[in-house]
Design an enzyme around this catalytic site. Structure first.
Site, PDB file in Angstrom:
ATOM      1  N   ASP A   7       0.861  -1.181   0.000  1.00 48.08           N
ATOM      2  CA  ASP A   7       0.000   0.000   0.000  1.00 48.08           C
ATOM      3  C   ASP A   7       0.898   1.231   0.000  1.00 48.08           C
ATOM      4  OD1 ASP A   7      -2.744   1.202   0.269  1.00 48.08           O
ATOM      5  OD2 ASP A   7      -1.801   2.057   2.056  1.00 48.08           O
ATOM      6  N   GLU A   9       1.002   5.740   0.504  1.00 45.76           N
ATOM      7  CA  GLU A   9       0.381   7.011   0.856  1.00 45.76           C
ATOM      8  C   GLU A   9       1.042   8.087   0.004  1.00 45.76           C
ATOM      9  OE1 GLU A   9      -2.224   7.139   2.616  1.00 45.76           O
ATOM     10  OE2 GLU A   9      -2.145   5.125   3.477  1.00 45.76           O
ATOM     11  N   HIS A  57      -3.778  10.713   6.078  1.00 49.73           N
ATOM     12  CA  HIS A  57      -2.714   9.856   6.611  1.00 49.73           C
ATOM     13  C   HIS A  57      -1.901  10.493   7.740  1.00 49.73           C
ATOM     14  CE1 HIS A  57      -0.298  12.383   4.030  1.00 49.73           C
ATOM     15  NE2 HIS A  57      -0.756  11.833   2.909  1.00 49.73           N
ATOM     16  N   HIS A 150      -5.042   6.475   7.942  1.00 46.79           N
ATOM     17  CA  HIS A 150      -4.426   5.590   6.963  1.00 46.79           C
ATOM     18  C   HIS A 150      -2.910   5.540   7.200  1.00 46.79           C
ATOM     19  CE1 HIS A 150      -7.758   5.037   3.926  1.00 46.79           C
ATOM     20  NE2 HIS A 150      -8.267   5.914   4.774  1.00 46.79           N
ATOM     21  N   ASP A 155      -2.281  -0.466   6.574  1.00 45.27           N
ATOM     22  CA  ASP A 155      -3.269  -0.849   5.562  1.00 45.27           C
ATOM     23  C   ASP A 155      -2.838  -2.113   4.822  1.00 45.27           C
ATOM     24  OD1 ASP A 155      -4.702   1.302   6.360  1.00 45.27           O
ATOM     25  OD2 ASP A 155      -4.610   2.416   4.475  1.00 45.27           O
TER      26      ASP A 155
END
Length: 233
Positions: A7, A9, A57, A150, A155
């Protein structure tokens, strides 16, 4: 089979408009089971962090200001990814940012042939339902109570659990555990047999002495019923 759940960000939604990747988190799966190996890194995007992205985030420009550039850590990331399939939720978004960063530092892009999109899998399994990571975690009973904002590695950990559920990996892991247990029991039984002493076969036939003693005992009986029945015949 080795797979990587990952994942990212970012500063926004579109790398073509100047948005950059600021965090990546990766989880290694072996035969649909987490191996315990992970990769996690923050990157300095060399630009400001929009308030809307930071609200998602929690990564501020100040926090990222002393983090390394993506180019300085790309070799470690690629060494972890190897040539394994890459699993992501809404994977084209994450692949888009990953490949954008690779292009910026002169590296080859990751082939989309390696892409596994859990959103596409969920749409096939649950048409018409919500397919966000939060909604699917709720559907499959995956605990996300510790997720306040997040985070790429957090995640990825949730996505690994979801991917295992979507692909039946929990049953696969259970089958592997059962096979391992069977092998352990078989080895233990073999060890027991190996140390068990060898004993001579038992003799169950009566000896001549025992037969004589039995006959002498019968002769002491007073009119036994089975002898009377034999005489009547």
């Amino acid at each position: 089979m080795r797979e990587i759940i990952f994942d990212t960000e970012t500063t926004g939604f579109d790398p073509a408009s100047g948005d950059r990747m600021v965090e990546i988190g990766c989880i290694e799966l072996i035969n649909r089971v987490p191996s315990g190996r992970t990769f996690h890194a923050y990157y300095n995007p060399q630009r400001d962090m929009p308030a809307a992205a930071e609200a998602v985030h929690g990564l501020s420009s100040h926090f990222l200001s002393d983090k390394p550039l993506f180019a300085s850590g790309v070799a470690d990331l690629l060494a972890f990814l190897e040539d394994s399939p890459l699993v992501a939720h809404n994977a084209r978004f994450d692949f888009g940012f990953l490949n954008h960063e690779l292009r910026l530092c002169g590296r080859g892009e990751v082939s989309l042939d390696r892409m596994i999109d859990t959103v596409a899998i969920a749409r096939t399994m649950h048409p018409g339902a919500k397919h966000s990571l939060d909604a699917l975690c709720t559907r499959y009973g995956i605990d996300r109570s510790h997720r306040i904002k997040h985070g790429a590695l957090l995640d990825a950990e949730l996505l690994a659990q979801l991917y295992i559920e979507l692909t039946g990996g929990r049953q696969i892991g259970l089958g592997l555990a059962q096979e391992a247990a069977k092998e352990e029991v078989a080895a233990e039984l073999a060890a027991q047999v190996a140390v068990r002493p060898v004993r001579p076969a038992r003799v169950f036939a009566a000896s001549a002495t025992e037969l004589e003693r039995h006959g002498a005992f019968i002769r002491t009986l007073d009119k036994p019923l089975w002898l009377e029945g034999a005489q009547a015949d």
